[in-house]
Each structure stands twice: as C-alpha cells, then as structure tokens.
Enzyme design. Structure first.
Site, mmCIF file in Angstrom:
data_model
loop_
_atom_site.group_PDB
_atom_site.id
_atom_site.type_symbol
_atom_site.label_atom_id
_atom_site.label_comp_id
_atom_site.label_asym_id
_atom_site.label_seq_id
_atom_site.Cartn_x
_atom_site.Cartn_y
_atom_site.Cartn_z
ATOM 1 N N SER A 96 74.260 39.811 47.853
ATOM 2 C CA SER A 96 72.998 40.122 48.537
ATOM 3 C C SER A 96 72.468 41.486 48.113
ATOM 4 O O SER A 96 71.412 41.915 48.578
ATOM 5 C CB SER A 96 73.206 40.071 50.053
ATOM 6 O OG SER A 96 74.295 40.890 50.421
ATOM 7 N N THR A 109 28.922 27.935 66.368
ATOM 8 C CA THR A 109 30.074 27.107 66.742
ATOM 9 C C THR A 109 30.017 25.938 65.768
ATOM 10 O O THR A 109 28.920 25.519 65.376
ATOM 11 C CB THR A 109 29.987 26.591 68.197
ATOM 12 O OG1 THR A 109 28.800 25.812 68.345
ATOM 13 C CG2 THR A 109 29.968 27.731 69.206
ATOM 14 N N HIS A 110 31.150 25.454 65.347
ATOM 15 C CA HIS A 110 31.212 24.393 64.322
ATOM 16 C C HIS A 110 30.491 24.820 63.050
ATOM 17 O O HIS A 110 29.977 23.978 62.315
ATOM 18 C CB HIS A 110 30.604 23.073 64.837
ATOM 19 C CG HIS A 110 31.045 22.707 66.219
ATOM 20 N ND1 HIS A 110 32.206 22.005 66.470
ATOM 21 C CD2 HIS A 110 30.496 22.988 67.434
ATOM 22 C CE1 HIS A 110 32.341 21.847 67.779
ATOM 23 N NE2 HIS A 110 31.318 22.445 68.384
ATOM 24 N N SER A 134 33.711 39.222 37.652
ATOM 25 C CA SER A 134 34.125 38.015 36.938
ATOM 26 C C SER A 134 34.204 38.329 35.457
ATOM 27 O O SER A 134 33.391 39.083 34.932
ATOM 28 C CB SER A 134 33.105 36.899 37.195
ATOM 29 O OG SER A 134 33.145 35.943 36.148
ATOM 30 N N ASN A 171 33.087 39.688 43.666
ATOM 31 C CA ASN A 171 33.917 38.724 44.396
ATOM 32 C C ASN A 171 34.811 39.378 45.464
ATOM 33 O O ASN A 171 35.347 40.460 45.243
ATOM 34 C CB ASN A 171 34.809 37.961 43.421
ATOM 35 C CG ASN A 171 34.014 37.054 42.501
ATOM 36 O OD1 ASN A 171 32.956 36.555 42.896
ATOM 37 N ND2 ASN A 171 34.494 36.861 41.294
ATOM 38 N N GLU A 182 40.296 37.017 49.873
ATOM 39 C CA GLU A 182 40.859 35.696 49.557
ATOM 40 C C GLU A 182 42.384 35.771 49.486
ATOM 41 O O GLU A 182 43.092 34.857 49.919
ATOM 42 C CB GLU A 182 40.278 35.182 48.243
ATOM 43 C CG GLU A 182 38.809 34.799 48.381
ATOM 44 C CD GLU A 182 38.108 34.612 47.046
ATOM 45 O OE1 GLU A 182 37.056 33.987 47.045
ATOM 46 O OE2 GLU A 182 38.598 35.107 46.011
ATOM 47 N N TYR A 220 79.481 33.807 62.963
ATOM 48 C CA TYR A 220 78.760 34.187 61.753
ATOM 49 C C TYR A 220 78.910 33.101 60.680
ATOM 50 O O TYR A 220 79.977 32.515 60.509
ATOM 51 C CB TYR A 220 79.281 35.528 61.203
ATOM 52 C CG TYR A 220 78.590 35.899 59.905
ATOM 53 C CD1 TYR A 220 77.358 36.535 59.925
ATOM 54 C CD2 TYR A 220 79.130 35.556 58.662
ATOM 55 C CE1 TYR A 220 76.685 36.834 58.746
ATOM 56 C CE2 TYR A 220 78.465 35.849 57.479
ATOM 57 C CZ TYR A 220 77.241 36.496 57.532
ATOM 58 O OH TYR A 220 76.570 36.780 56.373
ATOM 59 N N GLN A 257 72.606 35.304 55.712
ATOM 60 C CA GLN A 257 72.146 36.222 54.663
ATOM 61 C C GLN A 257 70.712 35.875 54.218
ATOM 62 O O GLN A 257 70.004 36.714 53.696
ATOM 63 C CB GLN A 257 73.113 36.130 53.477
ATOM 64 C CG GLN A 257 72.782 37.020 52.321
ATOM 65 C CD GLN A 257 73.957 37.095 51.348
ATOM 66 O OE1 GLN A 257 75.049 37.532 51.722
ATOM 67 N NE2 GLN A 257 73.758 36.658 50.123
ATOM 68 N N LYS A 263 67.073 37.739 55.131
ATOM 69 C CA LYS A 263 66.535 39.017 54.655
ATOM 70 C C LYS A 263 65.272 38.914 53.813
ATOM 71 O O LYS A 263 64.257 39.546 54.121
ATOM 72 C CB LYS A 263 67.608 39.780 53.887
ATOM 73 C CG LYS A 263 68.486 40.518 54.839
ATOM 74 C CD LYS A 263 69.834 40.833 54.293
ATOM 75 C CE LYS A 263 70.829 40.740 55.407
ATOM 76 N NZ LYS A 263 71.056 39.392 55.943
HETATM 77 N N1 ARG Z 1 75.400 39.884 53.113
HETATM 78 C C1 ARG Z 1 75.784 39.401 54.381
HETATM 79 C C2 ARG Z 1 74.554 39.007 55.210
HETATM 80 O O1 ARG Z 1 73.492 39.373 54.828
HETATM 81 C C3 ARG Z 1 76.536 40.463 55.105
HETATM 82 C C4 ARG Z 1 77.622 39.939 55.961
HETATM 83 C C5 ARG Z 1 78.656 39.324 55.104
HETATM 84 N N2 ARG Z 1 79.735 38.861 55.891
HETATM 85 C C6 ARG Z 1 80.654 38.050 55.401
HETATM 86 N N3 ARG Z 1 81.559 37.695 56.195
HETATM 87 N N4 ARG Z 1 80.654 37.649 54.153
HETATM 88 O O2 ARG Z 1 74.646 38.338 56.192
#
Ligand code: ARG
Length: 463
Positions: free
Chosen positions: A22, A154-155, A276, A284, A289, A316, A321, A324
C-alpha cells in the site's frame, strides 16, 4: 525488514509484494502515522514499558524520519510494504533495536484506523475552509447583482420571474448544508482506535484517554473489534464529498447554460475558460464541464468503498486497504473542484441588458394575473382557468400579457381593472412575494447578511 518474517521460510514473490503493497498511496499518511507513533510512545512510557531515556530516543528518531519525509529525502526500500513498515524500519536504522519497542502492544490494524481518522478530520476542516471561500464568492456576486431579475424555470421552461441573487443564494444554501455535513463527518471520525491491537485489545496497560488527548481525539472507541474494522467514518466523508460534488455539478450546469449563446446571461473570465483548437470564436466552460464530470467520479469512490465493506467478516481484513485510494481521490477531486468553482464564480460577469431582454418572456407573469383575481375574491382554480384562457388568447393574437388591453382582459373577467397592469411587471411580481425565503430585495439582503455573518464566524472558529 519485514514485520512478519519469523514463521516464513520462503520470501514473498516480488509480484505478490507489488500487488499487496500500500506504500504507493499510504505514504501520504506519513505525518499522521508519525504523530500516532509519537503518542503511542508517550503512552508506553506512561505505562512504564519505556524509560524516559528510551522514550526520548524513539521520539527523536521519529522526528528525524518526519524531517526526511518532509524534505523528500527519505529513501524507501523494496521491503517497505506500507508506510508503517517504512517508518519503523528507518527508526530502527537510526537507533537500533530499541526502535522496535514502539511496536509493543500495537498492530498496523489499529494504527491505520487511527491514521485514517486523523486524515479525515484534517481534510474535513480544509474542505470546510474551501467551502467558505466559495460561499463568499457567491454571496459577493449576489450582492453586486442584487437588482438583476431573470426568468426562472421549472422543467427548463420559463416559469416565473426571479431575482438572480435568489438563485445564486440557493446554491449558497446547498453549500451551507455541505459545510455542516463535513462538520458531522469530522465528528464521526473523532474517535481513537489506537489501543485496540490487532482487534482483541492489548494487555499493555496503556491509558487510551491520555493518547486520545495527545492526538486531539475527543473520545476512545468502545469495542476493539469494531474499532479496527469500522470504516463508517470513511463512508460518511465520502457521502459528504459526493453530495457536495452533486451541488457543484448543478451549479456548473447552471453556469454552462447561462453562458451559452442562447441564454447569454453571463460571460466567464478569460482566466477561467478555454478556447477551441479549430473554431476561433469559441470560449468554452471546460472547467465547469469537468466539475460536472468529476461528480460521477466521487460517487464512484463512495460506491466502491460501500461495496468493499459489504459482507466483510470481523475483524480486520486486508480488503480494508481499498478504502484509501477512493477516499484520497474524492477529497482531492472536491478540493480541486471547489477551487475552480470559486475562481470561476468570483470572476464571471452577468449581462444586465441581456437579463432584461430575456424578461420579455410573454407569459412569465401569468401566475400573477391569476393571483390578481384571487385578491378580487375569486377562488384560485377559477382564477387559474381564466389566466390560462388569457394566455391562449395571447398566443392566437401573437401578444404578450403586457400587451393585452384592459378591455380585452375584461372580456375574460369583469374583476380586472387598471391596477392589473402594474402587477404584471416582473419586478412587481418578485417584490410582491414577501414570505420568508422568497426572492424580494429585502429578503435576499437578509440571506446575504446572514451568510456573511456565518462565513465570518465559521472562518474565525476554524482558523
Ligand atoms: N495497509 C493496510 C491497510 O491499509 C494496513 C494494515 C495492514 N494490516 C495487516 N494485518 N496486514 O489496511
């Protein structure tokens, strides 16, 4: 250095490492991760698991790592599978095995949940400040164009005359709600997971309230299994982002329509529009947009996390992961969109003459014609019917409502008199609406003043 080598004989395949790492995206959390480690080290010292000397050596090493990262000189290596590993590895390089003590009682699971909450709290605050900037631009524009009246739709069909500021202030109301949504998202993130370990809690007697206080959290999580697997705060933030982007996209669409040649109601500043490559005359609204287009992207970000969380077992799981990139993308997209929208709104110019031209819409005050009869005692359905007949007559005769003579009107109802002409002008139609929330001049001013006060107070509170 890996955090989990002991039970393995073989080493991970490079393709597997690349797939699971990650670091490419969570390195952006380094500042939060280091703060989190520092507070944890303080907590370990308080729990008597570190001496004062050990505590200060680890803290000093963490500060050096932060400095290296701030300056962009930190060297990541192949085995740094995430930001937590990279930081711990470097701390151990700097102060030897002692550095490893900061991992006592802690898991990357409670660590990443804490980092993410700190990130969300910070981002919400930054977005709230940006929302205030856009609000201010809208409020200024509403003030400086207070006397422009346009046909409201409206519309997308001409409906009733409206003060332009009233429409601009409608967008301000949306943004004000967005502001409170981010405030709420910030509050929801404001719970400390650290101390939850991998999910079962920790036997280390850390004072979690103390750590919460050091990190600026108001409270600590109640259940360690929930704390490491809960990403509701990510969803709350993504929802707030998505709704804000929907609002920006609606404002963008309004601006795109208004600056079309057909409306011709406003002109974008050169600095916030594009040309353009083929048609020399074009100007534009590409920025608008893109804002409209990017709204879909943030809704996708929210969907992807919702779908990722669905059916995850406790506690967990590495799926988490995947929260993110969508979250980072959503905040970045909203921040960029708010900036472009603020620049565009602050510099665009309305064309008062064109507004007056558009107001020549032939039947824009037909509702007022009906209401005139209501004031004369007629029940509304009947008044509506008569006004409709007058419109139909006008269409056949090729006239607008203002061009019908009193004698002609009287053939539809004897209740019409001289006073009717005055109530058929767009200005009168707007000003006669005196209820709270309507678009008369005083009411728009009230809204403007209320918003100005809001912007000032909230800025002071956040800064
Ligand atoms: N990169 C992991 C995440 O974003 C961190 C936690 C990792 N934990 C593990 N047990 N491998 O969630």
């Amino acid at each position: 250095m890996r955090m989990w080598g002991g039970r393995f004989i073989g080493s991970p395949d490079p393709a597997f490492m690349a797939f699971t790492s990650s670091l490419p995206f969570d390195r952006r959390l380094y500042e939060y991760d280091i703060r989190c480690s520092m507070a944890w080290v303080n907590g370990l010292k308080k729990a008597k698991l570190l001496t004062e000397q050990e505590e200060s050596s680890i803290l000093a090493a963490l500060s050096s790592v932060k400095r290296e990262m701030d300056e962009g000189v930190f060297k990541f290596i192949e085995t740094d599978e995430d930001i937590h590993t990279a930081i711990e590895r470097r701390v151990r390089e700097l102060i030897g095995d002692l550095g490893g003590k900061m991992r006592t009682g802690r898991s990357r699971n409670d660590q990443i949940a804490t980092d993410m909450r700190l990130f969300v709290m910070d981002e919400c605050r930054k977005i709230m400040l940006k929302i205030l900037d856009l609000l201010e631009a809208l409020v200024n524009l509403s003030r400086s164009n207070l006397d422009i009246i346009i046909p409201g739709h409206t519309h997308l069909q001409q409906a009733q005359p409206v003060r332009l500021s009233h429409f601009l202030l409608a967008f301000a109301q949306m943004l004000k709600r967005d502001f409170s949504r981010f405030e709420e998202a910030r509050k929801r993130a404001d719970v400390l997971p650290l101390g939850s370990g991998a999910f079962a809690g920790t036997s280390i007697p850390v004072d979690r309230e103390y750590i919460a206080c050091l990190l600026g959290f108001s409270t600590v999580s109640d259940n360690s299994a929930d704390a490491v697997s809960d990403r509701d705060f990510v969803l709350d933030a993504l929802f707030a982002v998505s709704v804000a982007m929907v609002h920006l996209s609606r404002l963008a669409e309004q601006i795109i329509l208004w600056c079309s040649d057909e409306f011709g109601l406003l002109e974008l500043d050169d600095g916030w529009s594009t040309g353009s490559s083929l048609m020399p005359q074009k100007k534009n609204p590409d920025g608008m947009e893109l804002v409209r287009g990017k709204a879909g992207r943030t809704i996708g970000d929210m969907d992807s996390v919702l779908i990722c969380l669905k059916a995850l077992p406790l506690a967990y799981n590495r799926d988490l992961q995947e929260d993110k990139e969508p979250l980072f993308d959503a905040f970045d997209t909203l921040r960029g969109s708010l900036e472009v929208m603020t620049g565009t709104v602050a510099t665009m110019r309305f064309d008062q003459m064109r507004a007056a031209e558009l107001l020549n819409a032939p039947f824009i005050t037909a509702t007022d014609l009906a209401e005139f009869l209501v004031y004369k005692g007629l029940e509304f359905p009947k008044a509506h019917e008569i006004a409709g007949e007058v419109v139909s007559f006008c269409i056949t005769e090729g006239k607008s409502l203002l061009e019908v003579s009193l004698d002609e009107l009287k053939t539809f109802s004897p209740l019409f008199d001289e006073a009717v002409r005055e109530c058929l002008t767009p200005e009168a139609a707007v000003e006669r609406k005196r209820v709270k929330g309507a678009g008369n001049r005083d009411e728009c001013l009230r809204q403007i003043e209320m918003l100005e006060k809001f912007i000032k107070e909230e800025r002071e509170r956040l800064c």
